[in-house]
Design a protein around this motif. Structure first.
Motif, PDB file in Angstrom:
ATOM      1  N   GLU A  28     -19.887   5.211  -7.715  1.00 40.22           N
ATOM      2  CA  GLU A  28     -20.502   4.039  -7.111  1.00 40.22           C
ATOM      3  C   GLU A  28     -21.023   4.397  -5.720  1.00 40.22           C
ATOM      4  O   GLU A  28     -20.634   5.417  -5.143  1.00 40.22           O
ATOM      5  CB  GLU A  28     -19.490   2.894  -7.017  1.00 40.22           C
ATOM      6  CG  GLU A  28     -19.098   2.333  -8.365  1.00 40.22           C
ATOM      7  CD  GLU A  28     -18.111   1.189  -8.267  1.00 40.22           C
ATOM      8  OE1 GLU A  28     -17.810   0.593  -9.317  1.00 40.22           O
ATOM      9  OE2 GLU A  28     -17.625   0.886  -7.152  1.00 40.22           O
ATOM     10  N   ARG A  63     -24.068  10.875 -11.287  1.00 40.29           N
ATOM     11  CA  ARG A  63     -24.958   9.734 -11.475  1.00 40.29           C
ATOM     12  C   ARG A  63     -24.291   8.478 -10.937  1.00 40.29           C
ATOM     13  O   ARG A  63     -23.069   8.399 -10.853  1.00 40.29           O
ATOM     14  CB  ARG A  63     -25.315   9.556 -12.955  1.00 40.29           C
ATOM     15  CG  ARG A  63     -26.173  10.685 -13.510  1.00 40.29           C
ATOM     16  CD  ARG A  63     -26.630  10.398 -14.933  1.00 40.29           C
ATOM     17  NE  ARG A  63     -25.557  10.633 -15.895  1.00 40.29           N
ATOM     18  CZ  ARG A  63     -25.650  10.363 -17.201  1.00 40.29           C
ATOM     19  NH1 ARG A  63     -26.752   9.807 -17.680  1.00 40.29           N
ATOM     20  NH2 ARG A  63     -24.654  10.622 -18.009  1.00 40.29           N
ATOM     21  N   TYR A  97     -17.480  -4.797 -16.573  1.00 37.37           N
ATOM     22  CA  TYR A  97     -17.272  -3.603 -15.752  1.00 37.37           C
ATOM     23  C   TYR A  97     -15.784  -3.536 -15.452  1.00 37.37           C
ATOM     24  O   TYR A  97     -15.101  -4.562 -15.399  1.00 37.37           O
ATOM     25  CB  TYR A  97     -18.064  -3.769 -14.450  1.00 37.37           C
ATOM     26  CG  TYR A  97     -18.412  -2.506 -13.699  1.00 37.37           C
ATOM     27  CD1 TYR A  97     -19.558  -1.783 -13.999  1.00 37.37           C
ATOM     28  CD2 TYR A  97     -17.627  -2.068 -12.637  1.00 37.37           C
ATOM     29  CE1 TYR A  97     -19.909  -0.643 -13.280  1.00 37.37           C
ATOM     30  CE2 TYR A  97     -17.971  -0.938 -11.904  1.00 37.37           C
ATOM     31  CZ  TYR A  97     -19.111  -0.226 -12.231  1.00 37.37           C
ATOM     32  OH  TYR A  97     -19.445   0.888 -11.509  1.00 37.37           O
ATOM     33  N   ALA A 122     -28.850   2.874 -11.675  1.00 41.65           N
ATOM     34  CA  ALA A 122     -27.658   2.094 -11.998  1.00 41.65           C
ATOM     35  C   ALA A 122     -28.051   0.812 -12.721  1.00 41.65           C
ATOM     36  O   ALA A 122     -29.181   0.341 -12.611  1.00 41.65           O
ATOM     37  CB  ALA A 122     -26.882   1.766 -10.726  1.00 41.65           C
ATOM     38  N   TRP A 171     -19.714  10.020 -12.927  1.00 40.54           N
ATOM     39  CA  TRP A 171     -20.263   8.763 -12.437  1.00 40.54           C
ATOM     40  C   TRP A 171     -19.596   8.380 -11.121  1.00 40.54           C
ATOM     41  O   TRP A 171     -18.395   8.572 -10.944  1.00 40.54           O
ATOM     42  CB  TRP A 171     -20.045   7.646 -13.450  1.00 40.54           C
ATOM     43  CG  TRP A 171     -20.804   7.833 -14.723  1.00 40.54           C
ATOM     44  CD1 TRP A 171     -20.350   8.403 -15.884  1.00 40.54           C
ATOM     45  CD2 TRP A 171     -22.161   7.465 -14.967  1.00 40.54           C
ATOM     46  NE1 TRP A 171     -21.343   8.409 -16.833  1.00 40.54           N
ATOM     47  CE2 TRP A 171     -22.469   7.834 -16.295  1.00 40.54           C
ATOM     48  CE3 TRP A 171     -23.149   6.850 -14.195  1.00 40.54           C
ATOM     49  CZ2 TRP A 171     -23.711   7.602 -16.867  1.00 40.54           C
ATOM     50  CZ3 TRP A 171     -24.393   6.626 -14.756  1.00 40.54           C
ATOM     51  CH2 TRP A 171     -24.664   7.000 -16.076  1.00 40.54           C
ATOM     52  N   ARG A 203     -16.950   4.818 -20.109  1.00 47.92           N
ATOM     53  CA  ARG A 203     -17.484   5.883 -19.266  1.00 47.92           C
ATOM     54  C   ARG A 203     -16.704   5.900 -17.951  1.00 47.92           C
ATOM     55  O   ARG A 203     -16.733   4.928 -17.193  1.00 47.92           O
ATOM     56  CB  ARG A 203     -18.974   5.665 -19.011  1.00 47.92           C
ATOM     57  CG  ARG A 203     -19.836   5.901 -20.251  1.00 47.92           C
ATOM     58  CD  ARG A 203     -21.245   5.404 -20.062  1.00 47.92           C
ATOM     59  NE  ARG A 203     -21.303   3.950 -20.119  1.00 47.92           N
ATOM     60  CZ  ARG A 203     -22.425   3.239 -20.019  1.00 47.92           C
ATOM     61  NH1 ARG A 203     -23.573   3.868 -19.835  1.00 47.92           N
ATOM     62  NH2 ARG A 203     -22.390   1.926 -20.086  1.00 47.92           N
ATOM     63  N   GLY A 242     -15.560   7.043 -14.179  1.00 46.40           N
ATOM     64  CA  GLY A 242     -16.123   7.506 -12.923  1.00 46.40           C
ATOM     65  C   GLY A 242     -15.136   7.304 -11.795  1.00 46.40           C
ATOM     66  O   GLY A 242     -13.987   6.904 -12.010  1.00 46.40           O
ATOM     67  N   SER A 297     -23.368   4.493 -11.070  1.00 46.88           N
ATOM     68  CA  SER A 297     -23.167   3.403 -12.019  1.00 46.88           C
ATOM     69  C   SER A 297     -23.441   2.035 -11.410  1.00 46.88           C
ATOM     70  O   SER A 297     -23.867   1.113 -12.116  1.00 46.88           O
ATOM     71  CB  SER A 297     -21.734   3.426 -12.562  1.00 46.88           C
ATOM     72  OG  SER A 297     -20.791   3.249 -11.519  1.00 46.88           O
ATOM     73  N   PHE A 319     -18.347   0.809 -18.046  1.00 49.52           N
ATOM     74  CA  PHE A 319     -17.905   1.749 -17.045  1.00 49.52           C
ATOM     75  C   PHE A 319     -16.481   1.400 -16.637  1.00 49.52           C
ATOM     76  O   PHE A 319     -16.126   0.219 -16.509  1.00 49.52           O
ATOM     77  CB  PHE A 319     -18.806   1.703 -15.809  1.00 49.52           C
ATOM     78  CG  PHE A 319     -20.120   2.399 -15.994  1.00 49.52           C
ATOM     79  CD1 PHE A 319     -20.179   3.782 -15.974  1.00 49.52           C
ATOM     80  CD2 PHE A 319     -21.287   1.675 -16.195  1.00 49.52           C
ATOM     81  CE1 PHE A 319     -21.388   4.443 -16.159  1.00 49.52           C
ATOM     82  CE2 PHE A 319     -22.494   2.324 -16.376  1.00 49.52           C
ATOM     83  CZ  PHE A 319     -22.549   3.707 -16.351  1.00 49.52           C
TER      84      PHE A 319
END
Length: 314
Positions: free
Chosen positions: A60, A84, A228, A120, A58, A23, A25, A86, A283
């Protein structure tokens, strides 16, 4: 065009299988944001507008206090832009032992609470710098003692346990230039000293390359610890210069050591493919350290980077 850039450019045009476990971001860092408040940084509404315009879903949280810290307001601001969250990010100095726990937890708890409220699942934990990120002055020794390594490992395990139990988040420790977790040797030592049930790794491809590491080899060797990803590249010519001169990380960034994909190293396609083979949902958050930067620079780079990653199947 040098060989690294030719290799990346040729891979960009090659068809790839979809990376359906990854995913993608981005983060405030890709807009030149390093601090909660700084006149050299773009205002947070512009960051949110532009990260959405660039095609990312996505994000942070970035430095705590840069984005609104009221969960209701932040949910409204992100939702209306189709964004959104993460993860949140914290800095820690747990190698300094139990004496810093209360101060550490006071910071961690506010970030973890906001990350939890935003839905998250991760908290990225960056070790403290041994050189000041603004002045580049040494703060402490570059190498930890055996006792400090023990304090670092036990402190991170405690942090992983408390964050999971209280906020339902998994910590992902981020090897970072100018910290005590940086090189392959230090990363291996840290992973071997910590409980995989409590502590995962945030592999930042740019920082790991900056410190001489091989991201694909790390994924293949310690795949179960990769929780991650941060996607980033370094310019090998600038890296060679700053390494030879011992340039601190902050000034190196201002010299352009971190560059736009696919123009640097490591090649991101093999990294993403290795991560896909882990058969885990991950992510992969784009970061391009470039503090400070002109306010009109980030958006075009972000758009090109998102297009490049789509060409990789992500």
């Amino acid at each position: 065009m040098d060989s690294a850039r030719r290799e990346s450019a040729s891979r960009e045009s090659a068809p790839t299988a979809p990376l359906d476990r990854i995913r993608i971001g981005s983060a405030p860092d890709s807009w030149g944001v390093w601090f909660a408040q700084d006149p050299l940084q773009v205002p947070w509404p512009r960051f949110l507008d532009e990260v959405s315009q660039a095609g990312y879903e996505w994000i942070e949280l970035g430095p705590y206090g840069y984005l609104p810290t009221d969960p209701g307001r932040l949910r409204e601001e992100t939702a209306r832009r189709g964004l959104r969250v993460s993860a949140g990010t914290v800095f820690t100095a747990l190698h300094r032992g139990p004496a810093v726990w209360e101060e550490t937890w006071a910071q961690v708890s506010q970030v973890a609470a906001l990350a939890q409220e935003m839905g998250a699942g991760h908290l990225v934990v960056i070790p403290s710098f041994w050189r000041d990120d603004r002045t580049a002055e040494p703060i402490e020794d570059r190498e930890l003692t055996a006792a400090q390594w023990r304090d670092l490992a036990t402190g991170m395990e405690r942090l992983g346990h408390e964050v999971r139990e209280r906020y339902g988040l998994r910590i992902a420790v981020h090897p970072h230039a100018d910290t005590h977790i940086d090189t392959e040797e230090h990363v291996r030592r840290f992973l071997d000293a910590t409980d995989p049930r409590l502590v995962n790794l945030c592999l930042d491809t740019g920082h790991y390359a900056y410190c001489g590491g091989d991201s694909v080899r790390l994924i293949e060797t310690y795949g179960e610890r990769i929780g991650y990803l941060h996607l980033k590249q370094v310019d090998p010519a600038v890296l060679a210069e700053v390494t030879a001169r011992g340039t601190p990380f902050g000034p190196a960034v201002r010299q352009g050591v971190m560059c736009e994909p696919p123009l640097g190293v490591p090649a991101l396609e093999p990294v993403l493919q290795a991560a896909q083979r882990l058969d885990a949902d991950l992510f992969a958050i784009v970061e391009q350290d470039m503090y400070p930067c002109p306010p009109d620079r980030p958006l075009p780079i972000a758009r090109r980077t998102r297009a490049f990653l789509r060409s990789c199947g992500a």
